[in-house]
Design a protein around this motif. Structure first.
Motif, PDB file in Angstrom:
ATOM      1  N   UNK A 189      -8.282  13.222 -32.019  1.00  0.00           N
ATOM      2  CA  UNK A 189      -9.642  12.719 -31.840  1.00  0.00           C
ATOM      3  C   UNK A 189      -9.753  11.252 -32.209  1.00  0.00           C
ATOM      4  N   UNK A 190      -8.981  10.837 -33.219  1.00  0.00           N
ATOM      5  CA  UNK A 190      -9.190   9.444 -33.614  1.00  0.00           C
ATOM      6  C   UNK A 190      -8.274   8.480 -32.883  1.00  0.00           C
ATOM      7  N   UNK A 205     -11.367  13.354 -26.268  1.00  0.00           N
ATOM      8  CA  UNK A 205     -11.873  13.665 -27.616  1.00  0.00           C
ATOM      9  C   UNK A 205     -12.360  15.104 -27.689  1.00  0.00           C
ATOM     10  N   UNK A 254     -19.813   1.631 -28.443  1.00  0.00           N
ATOM     11  CA  UNK A 254     -19.780   0.729 -29.584  1.00  0.00           C
ATOM     12  C   UNK A 254     -20.300  -0.638 -29.189  1.00  0.00           C
ATOM     13  N   UNK A 281     -23.973  -0.576 -29.137  1.00  0.00           N
ATOM     14  CA  UNK A 281     -24.630  -0.614 -30.441  1.00  0.00           C
ATOM     15  C   UNK A 281     -24.525  -1.979 -31.099  1.00  0.00           C
ATOM     16  N   UNK A 286     -21.625  -3.615 -32.069  1.00  0.00           N
ATOM     17  CA  UNK A 286     -20.773  -3.472 -33.240  1.00  0.00           C
ATOM     18  C   UNK A 286     -20.057  -4.755 -33.578  1.00  0.00           C
ATOM     19  N   UNK A 298     -22.579   1.498 -42.806  1.00  0.00           N
ATOM     20  CA  UNK A 298     -23.642   1.990 -41.918  1.00  0.00           C
ATOM     21  C   UNK A 298     -23.354   1.640 -40.471  1.00  0.00           C
ATOM     22  N   UNK A 299     -22.449   0.684 -40.239  1.00  0.00           N
ATOM     23  CA  UNK A 299     -22.323   0.150 -38.889  1.00  0.00           C
ATOM     24  C   UNK A 299     -20.910   0.340 -38.349  1.00  0.00           C
ATOM     25  N   UNK A 300     -20.275   1.464 -38.644  1.00  0.00           N
ATOM     26  CA  UNK A 300     -18.931   1.687 -38.131  1.00  0.00           C
ATOM     27  C   UNK A 300     -19.011   2.360 -36.766  1.00  0.00           C
ATOM     28  N   UNK A 301     -17.874   2.331 -36.025  1.00  0.00           N
ATOM     29  CA  UNK A 301     -17.835   3.055 -34.751  1.00  0.00           C
ATOM     30  C   UNK A 301     -17.536   4.519 -35.015  1.00  0.00           C
ATOM     31  N   UNK A 302     -17.781   5.339 -34.005  1.00  0.00           N
ATOM     32  CA  UNK A 302     -17.551   6.774 -34.171  1.00  0.00           C
ATOM     33  C   UNK A 302     -16.115   7.044 -34.583  1.00  0.00           C
ATOM     34  N   UNK A 303     -15.214   6.326 -33.934  1.00  0.00           N
ATOM     35  CA  UNK A 303     -13.795   6.581 -34.240  1.00  0.00           C
ATOM     36  C   UNK A 303     -13.465   6.183 -35.658  1.00  0.00           C
ATOM     37  N   UNK A 304     -14.110   5.131 -36.128  1.00  0.00           N
ATOM     38  CA  UNK A 304     -13.817   4.725 -37.521  1.00  0.00           C
ATOM     39  C   UNK A 304     -14.361   5.742 -38.508  1.00  0.00           C
ATOM     40  N   UNK A 305     -15.534   6.290 -38.168  1.00  0.00           N
ATOM     41  CA  UNK A 305     -16.055   7.345 -39.053  1.00  0.00           C
ATOM     42  C   UNK A 305     -15.083   8.509 -39.102  1.00  0.00           C
TER      43      UNK A 305
END
Lengths: 223, 673
Positions: free
Chosen positions: A144-145, A153, A213, A216, A218, B647-654
């Motif tokens: 997934x990562x 995913x 991302x 958002x 990022x 608070x502002x990480x990407x999904x993959x980083x989480x």
């Protein structure tokens, strides 16, 4: 007989693990979906074999659910999604395949290290089974990562869940209700994921999650 | 079933609060609500006193409320009965005072409902007999008092005070929560009954004591957790300030005694070192800062810090003696501390009432704006003088007795076997003596600048005396101060069951019924050592005073002299040339300025030829802000800024974070075995 039953259980669980590694490595989407279906079949066989050696007929139901839902329904649906999205020929870039495989090996070693000293209280069969299951779960998380595509995913998540079912089937006396609810929640998760994939696609013309991302705003993964 | 009576009183307070919400907007409601609070407080006071004097057995009651499996336990024993007396005495006085004082309230609906609820919360803390009920009642008390601090929420400094109070109260409750968690042990036995039966290992017990010091100390005002007191206590209306300063800090002392003396079991001697050191530092620092204050209510709040320090010195001595199985001195020290608790609640409430009366009459809180009030508020001036004399520990008033008893306990200190304590106890004694002297200086200053001299502002010139209810509340408290000072033996005998139940020993019986010469004297340990007789001191003062007056009137010359009018030492007619609060304490500020205070001075002198006036500004800061809270606040802010990026990480980083954490924990498990 005892040795043979152990060997067969070992073989099926090991097969799942090997298929997990294949998933980790495979970069073609259709091929990957096929591998996932194969893993589900292996899971179903493994659970069925557990039903036989544990003399627990309710595990057969679990095996049937695994075969129908994960071996047939979900892969077929994913195939359709992929075709609809027009990405069935796409080759996904796997980040550092060699490194990922090495990390995967490390994870397998870790899970064996964790599970083998569990002690004499549980049978050797359960112990080995749990080690395999944990390895499959960790590999699913790793998948997934390391992937960017939303569909892959999803596959990673489903493969993780395969590991959960494998662990559950190995433990004696797991009530059927729990397995039903797990299977049901996976189905729900699949539906949610499916809806999401289409929404992402509608908005960004891509199912690469890094598009999200960027949306958002990022700081992290700016191209 | 005495406990149930106490719980009914709590229910009565809550009911009054509910009624106050409904009728608070009417103009007559204030007197009604405070009158009802007065009645319920008196009932609770009588009930506590009856249990204490009757030396009743502990009484318990359980209700299937609260957390499942634990329930709500309530219990009344000698300790809680004594604190019930203290709290409801203060509560009754404050209610009586507020019948008159509450008329001046700007927004009565912001005070009326919370006042009885606050009293109810404090009473409930004393009755609680399991950790859960205790903490709920404690937090209820904190929150209602917080609402009262914010009664006048338009002033920005009140909002800041409320914020700091809330932070400190939250921190204190957290510490107590952890302390109870340690006490309950792995089985989770939260009822005090089962905590008493279990004996924690020494390490856990010491940790619990430290957490209790933090939790109860932040509410009581131990240095360096005292910063919220001088901000929050003055912010509330004066009758609430009296309750917060005179009464709520006592609830905190109760919490400490309950855990340290009752629940923790046998103490270890070095615990008392910590309590003694903190108590002594608190006493000296508190009174030094009180000296520097110009705001009368803030001065009183800092003086509360000092008195809490004195109480903790007494408690630390009791712990030291108890750890060495010296029951009699332990009973003496504990009784002295409890006596001081009672005394402080009496005179601190009285002084806050006086400050409230002055504030109502003049609208000024700064000492520099007052002066000469003894001519305009004669009744208030008399009672405040009694309060000031009592808090300065002058015989024959009550403050002297409790401090004298603590000194008697200190004098037993050399009999302790540990060298650490033998060194510590005299040091603490010296610091206590220093703080007692400074207290006298502090209240000479407060009384002198406020009531003597000439009025410094038109507002002070136009002041009128307080109303009937306020005055009667103050006179009653002054009478109690006087009686407790003249007949201390009576109070000591009433306190005996508390020491008996906690330490298994008590001070000798003081009041022997057949009247004798030694009737009013108190003997802490034995007649051969030392004794004190408030009655004889009073008689001596009265007789010598009368004789001196007669002597002067009889023998002084009646010849008429002609000379310049005596100008009281102020040849300049301007009121600004009088001694001010700051100039009075200048020598002390000079002595301690470099070490204890954070003094910032700025002098603005006009150059030769300029016509503008020169100015001199002086600001005294609490260095705790700069050296303790400043770094803590900066650390919190910095770590919050760093963590904010999460608070502002990407999904993959989480997902990677989750994965890494999981792997790390699994590796720890693998390595552990």
């Amino acid at each position: 007989m005892r040795a043979l039953s152990f060997d067969i259980a070992h073989l099926l669980a090991g097969l799942m693990l090997v298929l997990s590694f294949l998933l980790l490595y495979q970069d073609r989407i259709t091929a990957m979906l096929n591998v996932f279906a194969m893993q589900a079949v292996a899971l179903s066989a493994s659970v069925a074999w557990q039903a036989v050696i544990q003399d627990a007929p309710h595990l057969l139901v679990t095996a049937a659910i695994a075969l129908v839902v994960k071996g047939i329904v979900i892969p077929t649906a994913l195939h359709r999604i992929v075709r609809k999205l027009g990405i069935h020929r796409e080759i996904e870039e796997v980040i550092g395949a060699g490194l990922t495989m090495l990390v995967g090996l490390g994870l397998v070693a870790l899970s064996i290290l964790l599970m083998l000293p569990v002690g004499e209280k549980v049978s050797i069969l359960v112990r080995e089974d749990l080690a395999f299951a944990l390895a499959v779960i960790l590999l699913g998380l790793l998948m997934m990562i390391t992937r960017r595509n939303a569909v892959t995913q999803i596959v990673g998540f489903m493969s993780l869940e395969n590991g959960l079912v494998l662990a559950a089937s190995g433990a004696k006396g797991m009530p059927l209700v729990v397995e039903f609810s797990v299977a049901f929640s996976v189905l729900i998760a699949f539906i949610v994921f499916g809806v999401f994939v289409f929404r992402i696609r509608e908005r960004f013309d891509s199912v690469d999650v890094s598009a999200l991302d960027r949306f958002r705003g990022e700081r992290g993964e700016q191209p | 079933m005495p406990v149930v009576v106490g719980l009914w009183c709590v229910a009565g307070f809550i009911a009054i609060a509910a009624v106050a919400i409904a009728i608070g907007r009417f103009s007559r409601a204030s007197a009604l609500i405070y009158g009802a609070s007065l009645l319920v407080s008196l009932a609770a006071l009588a009930f506590g006193l009856q249990h204490l004097i009757g030396a009743g057995f502990p009484d318990m009651v359980d209700y299937p409320l609260g957390v499942p499996g634990i329930g709500a336990h309530f219990r009344l024993d000698a300790l809680s009965a004594f604190f019930l007396v203290v709290i409801n005495l203060g509560g009754a006085a404050a209610s009586l005072y507020a019948i008159g004082y509450g008329r001046h309230e700007i927004a009565p609906l912001r005070v009326l409902p919370f006042f009885p609820a606050y009293l109810g919360g404090m009473n409930l803390v004393l009755l609680a007999d399991d950790a859960f009920s205790f903490l709920v009642a404690w937090e209820f008390m904190s929150l209602t008092s917080w609402a009262l601090v914010l009664a006048n929420h338009r002033a920005p400094e009140n909002v800041r005070a409320g914020y700091i109070y809330l932070v400190m109260a939250g921190f204190g409750t957290l510490s107590l929560l952890l302390a109870f968690g340690l006490l309950a042990g792995p089985d989770g036995s939260y009822a005090f009954e089962s905590i008493r039966a279990s004996h924690p290992v020494p390490f856990v017990a010491a940790l619990t004591l430290l957490l209790t010091l933090l939790g109860a100390g932040s509410k009581a005002g131990l240095v360096p957790l005292h910063v919220w007191l001088p901000l929050a206590h003055p912010a509330a209306p004066s009758h609430v300030s009296a309750l917060m300063s005179g009464v709520m800090t006592k609830v905190a002392v109760y919490g400490f005694i309950r855990i340290a003396f009752d629940l923790l079991g046998e103490p270890v001697w070095w615990w008392s070192l910590i309590v003694l050191a903190i108590g002594a530092i608190t006493a000296v620092i508190g009174i030094l800062y009180a000296l520097m204050q110009r705001d009368i209510k803030r001065l009183l709040a800092y003086s509360t810090v000092e008195n809490i320090g004195i109480v903790f010195i007494g408690l630390g001595l009791a712990l030291a003696f108890r750890a060495n199985k010296m029951e009699l001195p332990a009973a003496l020290a504990l009784t002295a501390a409890l006596f001081h608790v009672l005394n402080h609640s009496l005179y601190k409430s009285l002084l806050f009432f006086g400050a409230g009366a002055v504030l109502t009459a003049t609208g000024k809180r700064s000492l520099e704006d007052l002066g000469g009030l003894i001519h305009r508020m004669p009744n208030t001036a008399i009672v405040v003088l009694i309060g000031c004399a009592a808090i300065s520990a002058l015989p024959p008033l009550n403050g002297f007795v409790s401090e004298w008893m603590i000194f008697q306990a200190i004098l037993v200190g050399p009999q302790l076997p540990q060298w650490g304590l033998r060194f510590m106890v005299p040091t603490v004694g010296a610091l206590l003596a220093l703080s007692a002297a400074l207290t006298a200086a502090c209240f000479v200053k407060a009384y002198g600048v406020m009531f003597l001299g000439r009025p410094r502002t038109p507002a002070a010139e136009a002041a009128t005396d307080a109303d009937r209810f306020s005055l009667s509340a103050m006179f009653i408290l002054a009478a109690f101060c006087f009686c407790a000072g003249v007949l201390p033996g009576l109070v000591i005998d009433i306190l005996a069951p508390v020491a008996q139940s906690l330490l298994g020993a008590r001070m000798p019986v003081q009041v022997h019924l057949p009247f004798s010469l030694a009737w009013a004297s108190i003997l802490p340990i034995a007649e051969s050592r030392s004794s004190y007789n408030g009655f004889i001191i009073l008689a001596f003062l009265v007789i010598s005073g009368t004789f001196t007056a007669m002597f002067i009137h009889r023998f002084a010359t009646r010849a008429t002299r002609r000379s310049a009018i005596w100008d009281c030492g102020y040849p300049d007619p301007s009121v600004a040339t009088q001694y001010s609060s700051s100039s009075f304490v200048m020598p002390i500020r000079r002595v301690f300025g470099a070490t204890v205070f954070d003094v910032r001075r700025s002098l603005d002198m006009p150059r030769p030829g300029e016509t503008r006036p020169g100015s001199f500004h002086l600001k005294v800061w609490d260095p705790v802000w700069r050296y303790f809270y400043g770094p803590v606040a900066r650390l919190v802010l910095r770590s919050a800024t760093v963590l904010n990026q999460l608070q502002f990480l990407t999904i993959r980083r989480y997902l990677t974070l989750v994965f890494a954490t999981l792997i790390l924990l699994l590796m720890v498990v693998a390595a552990w075995r």
